[in-house]
Design an enzyme around this catalytic site. Sequence first.
Site, PDB file in Angstrom:
ATOM      1  N   GLY A  41     -24.453   3.245 -47.535  1.00 52.72           N
ATOM      2  CA  GLY A  41     -24.946   3.487 -46.179  1.00 52.72           C
ATOM      3  C   GLY A  41     -24.945   2.230 -45.334  1.00 52.72           C
ATOM      4  N   CYS A  42     -25.431   1.136 -45.904  1.00 55.16           N
ATOM      5  CA  CYS A  42     -25.514  -0.118 -45.149  1.00 55.16           C
ATOM      6  C   CYS A  42     -24.129  -0.671 -44.850  1.00 55.16           C
ATOM      7  CB  CYS A  42     -26.339  -1.143 -45.920  1.00 55.16           C
ATOM      8  SG  CYS A  42     -28.064  -0.636 -46.114  1.00 55.16           S
ATOM      9  N   THR A  43     -23.232  -0.563 -45.798  1.00 54.22           N
ATOM     10  CA  THR A  43     -21.863  -1.032 -45.586  1.00 54.22           C
ATOM     11  C   THR A  43     -21.190  -0.221 -44.494  1.00 54.22           C
ATOM     12  OG1 THR A  43     -21.696  -1.794 -47.860  1.00 54.22           O
ATOM     13  CG2 THR A  43     -19.621  -1.405 -46.691  1.00 54.22           C
ATOM     14  N   ALA A  64     -22.580  -1.338 -41.124  1.00 54.78           N
ATOM     15  CA  ALA A  64     -22.037  -2.643 -40.734  1.00 54.78           C
ATOM     16  C   ALA A  64     -20.586  -2.517 -40.296  1.00 54.78           C
ATOM     17  CB  ALA A  64     -22.164  -3.629 -41.897  1.00 54.78           C
TER      18      ALA A  64
END
Length: 79
Positions: A44-46, A49
């Site tokens: 999710g974070c990747t 970003a």
Amino acid sequence: MAVVVNKPLPEFEAMATSDTKVTQTSHLGQALILYFYPKDNTPGCTTEAMQFRDKYKDFVKAGAVVYGQRNLLDTAVRN
């Protein structure tokens, strides 16, 4: 989480990887985009970003400065 626009920022201070101090007043007169993510190298974070990376030129063209912050204890990352 809803996008917040034109709301005053609370007091904060973070050092960016470019040795730039980022505060609630350091970018007055500029659009300042802050995004927060809990952990590096997670799906999710990747993805989040990468979406900021992919739109980065559009943000800059609009006069914005973009910073990603992993958590409040870490250094801010300027995209």
